[in-house]
Design a protein around this motif. Structure first.
Motif, PDB file in Angstrom:
ATOM      1  N   VAL A  97       0.966  -1.264  -0.162  1.00 46.82           N
ATOM      2  CA  VAL A  97      -0.128   0.005  -0.081  1.00 46.82           C
ATOM      3  C   VAL A  97       0.911   1.261  -0.164  1.00 46.82           C
ATOM      4  CG1 VAL A  97      -2.024  -0.996   0.912  1.00 46.82           C
ATOM      5  CG2 VAL A  97      -0.200  -0.309   2.594  1.00 46.82           C
ATOM      6  N   ASP A  98       0.207   2.364  -0.098  1.00 49.46           N
ATOM      7  CA  ASP A  98       1.130   3.526  -0.464  1.00 49.46           C
ATOM      8  C   ASP A  98       1.368   4.321   0.936  1.00 49.46           C
ATOM      9  OD1 ASP A  98      -1.616   4.280  -0.411  1.00 49.46           O
ATOM     10  OD2 ASP A  98      -0.711   6.444  -1.004  1.00 49.46           O
ATOM     11  N   GLN A 148      -4.140   1.210   7.250  1.00 44.49           N
ATOM     12  CA  GLN A 148      -5.166   0.869   8.348  1.00 44.49           C
ATOM     13  C   GLN A 148      -6.377   0.694   8.079  1.00 44.49           C
ATOM     14  OE1 GLN A 148      -3.521   4.565  10.510  1.00 44.49           O
ATOM     15  NE2 GLN A 148      -3.874   3.397  12.220  1.00 44.49           N
ATOM     16  N   THR A 149      -6.603   0.733   6.777  1.00 42.80           N
ATOM     17  CA  THR A 149      -7.996   0.485   6.128  1.00 42.80           C
ATOM     18  C   THR A 149      -8.077  -1.201   6.247  1.00 42.80           C
ATOM     19  OG1 THR A 149      -7.478   0.390   4.057  1.00 42.80           O
ATOM     20  CG2 THR A 149      -8.483   2.456   4.937  1.00 42.80           C
ATOM     21  N   HIS A 150      -6.905  -1.825   6.229  1.00 40.69           N
ATOM     22  CA  HIS A 150      -6.933  -3.280   6.044  1.00 40.69           C
ATOM     23  C   HIS A 150      -6.595  -4.116   7.353  1.00 40.69           C
ATOM     24  CE1 HIS A 150      -6.922  -2.747   1.696  1.00 40.69           C
ATOM     25  NE2 HIS A 150      -6.019  -1.961   1.621  1.00 40.69           N
ATOM     26  N   ALA A 151      -6.107  -3.342   8.288  1.00 38.77           N
ATOM     27  CA  ALA A 151      -5.686  -4.077   9.329  1.00 38.77           C
ATOM     28  C   ALA A 151      -5.803  -3.350  10.607  1.00 38.77           C
ATOM     29  CB  ALA A 151      -4.310  -4.713   9.082  1.00 38.77           C
ATOM     30  N   PHE A 152      -5.986  -3.948  11.705  1.00 40.08           N
ATOM     31  CA  PHE A 152      -5.759  -3.320  13.171  1.00 40.08           C
ATOM     32  C   PHE A 152      -4.459  -3.007  13.561  1.00 40.08           C
ATOM     33  CE2 PHE A 152      -9.962  -5.554  13.052  1.00 40.08           C
ATOM     34  CZ  PHE A 152     -10.684  -4.456  13.298  1.00 40.08           C
ATOM     35  N   LEU A 204      -0.648  -8.384  10.857  1.00 40.86           N
ATOM     36  CA  LEU A 204      -1.561  -7.940  11.401  1.00 40.86           C
ATOM     37  C   LEU A 204      -3.117  -8.524  11.502  1.00 40.86           C
ATOM     38  CD1 LEU A 204      -0.574  -4.069  10.774  1.00 40.86           C
ATOM     39  CD2 LEU A 204       0.021  -5.386  12.954  1.00 40.86           C
ATOM     40  N   PRO A 205      -3.850  -8.420  12.461  1.00 39.85           N
ATOM     41  CA  PRO A 205      -5.273  -8.745  12.201  1.00 39.85           C
ATOM     42  C   PRO A 205      -5.884  -8.056  11.242  1.00 39.85           C
ATOM     43  CG  PRO A 205      -4.898  -8.100  14.504  1.00 39.85           C
ATOM     44  CD  PRO A 205      -3.609  -7.622  13.787  1.00 39.85           C
ATOM     45  N   LYS A 206      -6.584  -8.829  10.198  1.00 41.58           N
ATOM     46  CA  LYS A 206      -7.198  -8.106   9.103  1.00 41.58           C
ATOM     47  C   LYS A 206      -8.629  -7.696   9.422  1.00 41.58           C
ATOM     48  CE  LYS A 206      -8.403  -9.671   4.257  1.00 41.58           C
ATOM     49  NZ  LYS A 206      -9.720 -10.137   4.050  1.00 41.58           N
ATOM     50  N   ARG A 207      -8.858  -6.580   8.960  1.00 45.94           N
ATOM     51  CA  ARG A 207     -10.160  -5.821   9.310  1.00 45.94           C
ATOM     52  C   ARG A 207     -11.225  -6.887   8.241  1.00 45.94           C
ATOM     53  NH1 ARG A 207     -10.794  -0.926  11.877  1.00 45.94           N
ATOM     54  NH2 ARG A 207      -8.617   0.291  11.790  1.00 45.94           N
ATOM     55  N   LEU A 208     -12.507  -7.092   8.813  1.00 41.96           N
ATOM     56  CA  LEU A 208     -13.373  -7.827   7.896  1.00 41.96           C
ATOM     57  C   LEU A 208     -13.689  -6.973   6.691  1.00 41.96           C
ATOM     58  CD1 LEU A 208     -15.556  -9.528  10.551  1.00 41.96           C
ATOM     59  CD2 LEU A 208     -14.312 -10.406   8.976  1.00 41.96           C
ATOM     60  N   THR A 209     -13.551  -5.487   7.059  1.00 40.06           N
ATOM     61  CA  THR A 209     -13.988  -4.760   5.828  1.00 40.06           C
ATOM     62  C   THR A 209     -12.970  -4.635   4.575  1.00 40.06           C
ATOM     63  OG1 THR A 209     -13.267  -2.824   7.080  1.00 40.06           O
ATOM     64  CG2 THR A 209     -15.623  -3.290   7.325  1.00 40.06           C
ATOM     65  N   SER A 210     -11.661  -4.905   5.053  1.00 40.59           N
ATOM     66  CA  SER A 210     -10.924  -4.967   3.838  1.00 40.59           C
ATOM     67  C   SER A 210     -11.161  -5.678   2.552  1.00 40.59           C
ATOM     68  CB  SER A 210      -9.459  -5.538   4.319  1.00 40.59           C
ATOM     69  OG  SER A 210      -8.497  -5.726   3.474  1.00 40.59           O
ATOM     70  N   PRO A 211     -11.212  -5.186   1.493  1.00 41.56           N
ATOM     71  CA  PRO A 211     -11.331  -5.574   0.200  1.00 41.56           C
ATOM     72  C   PRO A 211     -10.409  -6.812  -0.133  1.00 41.56           C
ATOM     73  CG  PRO A 211     -10.817  -3.414  -0.152  1.00 41.56           C
ATOM     74  CD  PRO A 211     -10.510  -3.448   1.412  1.00 41.56           C
ATOM     75  N   VAL A 212      -9.214  -6.694   0.373  1.00 40.89           N
ATOM     76  CA  VAL A 212      -8.357  -7.795   0.028  1.00 40.89           C
ATOM     77  C   VAL A 212      -8.703  -9.154  -0.070  1.00 40.89           C
ATOM     78  CG1 VAL A 212      -6.138  -8.713   0.507  1.00 40.89           C
ATOM     79  CG2 VAL A 212      -6.281  -6.298   0.439  1.00 40.89           C
ATOM     80  N   SER A 213      -8.553  -9.750  -1.326  1.00 43.79           N
ATOM     81  CA  SER A 213      -9.352 -11.377  -1.526  1.00 43.79           C
ATOM     82  C   SER A 213      -8.785 -11.978  -0.643  1.00 43.79           C
ATOM     83  CB  SER A 213      -8.906 -11.348  -2.972  1.00 43.79           C
ATOM     84  OG  SER A 213      -7.887 -11.848  -2.967  1.00 43.79           O
ATOM     85  N   GLY A 248      -5.712   3.213  -6.611  1.00 44.35           N
ATOM     86  CA  GLY A 248      -6.521   2.793  -5.506  1.00 44.35           C
ATOM     87  C   GLY A 248      -6.743   1.668  -4.762  1.00 44.35           C
ATOM     88  N   ARG A 249      -5.922   0.618  -5.342  1.00 47.57           N
ATOM     89  CA  ARG A 249      -5.855  -0.632  -4.978  1.00 47.57           C
ATOM     90  C   ARG A 249      -4.543  -1.092  -4.202  1.00 47.57           C
ATOM     91  NH1 ARG A 249      -9.338  -2.840  -9.344  1.00 47.57           N
ATOM     92  NH2 ARG A 249     -10.579  -0.908  -9.698  1.00 47.57           N
ATOM     93  N   PRO A 250      -4.566  -1.990  -3.160  1.00 51.80           N
ATOM     94  CA  PRO A 250      -3.516  -2.690  -2.621  1.00 51.80           C
ATOM     95  C   PRO A 250      -2.946  -3.510  -3.675  1.00 51.80           C
ATOM     96  CG  PRO A 250      -5.628  -3.610  -1.793  1.00 51.80           C
ATOM     97  CD  PRO A 250      -5.818  -2.441  -2.397  1.00 51.80           C
ATOM     98  N   LEU A 251      -1.706  -3.599  -3.881  1.00 51.26           N
ATOM     99  CA  LEU A 251      -1.156  -4.539  -4.856  1.00 51.26           C
ATOM    100  C   LEU A 251      -0.480  -5.714  -4.219  1.00 51.26           C
ATOM    101  CD1 LEU A 251       0.475  -2.054  -7.197  1.00 51.26           C
ATOM    102  CD2 LEU A 251      -1.759  -3.288  -7.260  1.00 51.26           C
ATOM    103  N   ALA A 252      -0.832  -6.847  -4.469  1.00 51.93           N
ATOM    104  CA  ALA A 252      -0.247  -8.192  -3.841  1.00 51.93           C
ATOM    105  C   ALA A 252       0.875  -8.410  -4.593  1.00 51.93           C
ATOM    106  CB  ALA A 252      -1.246  -9.326  -4.231  1.00 51.93           C
TER     107      ALA A 252
END
Ligand code: TXA
Ligand code: MG
Length: 329
Positions: A71-72, A78-82, A103-112, A140-144
């Protein structure tokens, strides 16, 4: 595959035609090889399960081995993890840079789910690489992006390495020359009570411990129940057989050297490849994978490697060497 040659002097990336073409390829679910400061990454949109499946397929990677989401910046992360206090401290001290946090992933993270291999945790990294961050930001995407090599092989640190392993699978390759750090990022898990070093890498353990104010527990290498699933013992394997901590050289062996006081029989070596004549561990890390490729004289070849000290980046170097030397099928 199209190649974008990127010079260090190219500071204006956004707005150029090639940059928007690469953004479009990524948002279309295509695979792009992108340099980071550590190694080249085989990148795809982390929110697109099909694109991530393409990464596993191209690498021949076991599907249980999760990918790092790039991520950038911290805000995006912080939108993906706590982030607890320890995570914030490390992110502020070392991002952008060669540190990955689990880190613990947020349920709301759009990461597949495929990108994280179904885990409830996520590995996040803000790389120093300008182009990787600019692409994350503009799409605007996280890149795996795992290292851009076939699974189990040496990580690509030059564009040619990447072409050799993965060329046919790429829509674009961004060539910015050899990657400066040369070994992958250090991975720290903050899931448990104690901060755990899952993979030594381009950021030295000592620096992380100084910021945390406590020692890192070592974890990760356990083939039967991998904590970090990618930490299989045999990894980074060249074709040749490897012998570590060599204090002598047999006729016909290639020798990977560290420093200039060479072991007995060095004149008999089939090839000499230097990690660092001045015993500089950063230089040795940057050269490690290229040195392994250069010393690799094929399946019947043998590589002797001189001892490398175990502090600072030496821990990551010795980890990769031990994996390269591990018994395999
Ligand atoms: O320097 C790097 O980290 C490079 C560049 C491209 O960023 N990437 C890289 O990715 O080395 P890869 O996929 O080759 O290694 C990532 C490691 C794998 O061993 C994987 O098992 C581990 O990170 N990993 C990823 N997500 C994890 C998670 N949620 N929990 C534990 N380990 C995880
Ligand atoms: Mg890898």
């Amino acid at each position: 595959m199209k190649v974008w040659r990127l010079n260090p002097s190219d500071t204006q990336l956004e707005g150029t035609q090639i940059f928007s073409d690469v953004c479009e390829a990524l948002t279309d679910g295509k695979l792009v090889a992108i340099p980071t400061e550590t190694v080249y990454g085989l990148a795809a949109d982390a929110t697109n399960g099909k694109a991530c499946a393409g990464i596993y397929k191209a690498k021949g990677r076991p599907s249980f081995n999760p990918l790092i989401a790039h991520v950038d910046g911290l805000e995006a992360a912080q939108t993906h993890a706590f982030f607890d206090e320890r995570a914030l401290k490390l992110a502020e001290a070392f991002w952008p840079g060669p540190l990955t946090l689990v880190l613990p992933k947020r349920l709301t993270s759009p990461v597949s789910d495929l990108a994280v291999a179904g885990l409830e945790t996520i590995a996040l990294r803000v790389p120093r690489s300008e182009v990787m961050r600019a692409l994350c930001k503009s799409t605007g995407r996280p890149l795996a992006a795992p290292s851009a090599n076939l699974s189990g092989r040496i990580s690509g640190t030059t564009a040619q390495d990447v072409i050799d392993d993965l060329g046919e699978h790429l829509s674009y390759l961004i060539d910015s020359g050899a990657t400066p750090v040369g070994v992958e990022s250090t991975i720290v898990s903050l899931i448990g009570e104690r901060p755990t070093l899952l993979r030594p890498g381009g950021l030295a353990r000592e620096e992380i411990e100084a910021v945390l104010g406590e020692p890192l527990v070592r974890g990760g290498t356990n083939d039967s129940a991998p904590i970090s699933p990618g930490m299989l013992t045999s990894h980074y394997a060249p074709n040749a057989h490897i012998r570590l901590n060599a204090t002598d050289v047999a006729a016909g062996e290639a020798l990977i050297t560290f420093g200039t006081s060479l072991p007995e029989g060095a004149d008999r070596a089939a090839r000499l490849v230097s990690l660092s004549d001045s015993e500089d561990l950063s230089e040795a890390a940057a050269r490690l994978f290229t040195a392994l490729r250069e010393a690799d004289l094929g399946k019947n070849g043998k590589i002797a490697v001189m001892p490398v000290p175990h502090y600072g980046l030496g821990e990551a170097i010795n980890d990769r060497l031990a994996r390269a030397a591990a018994p395999r099928d």
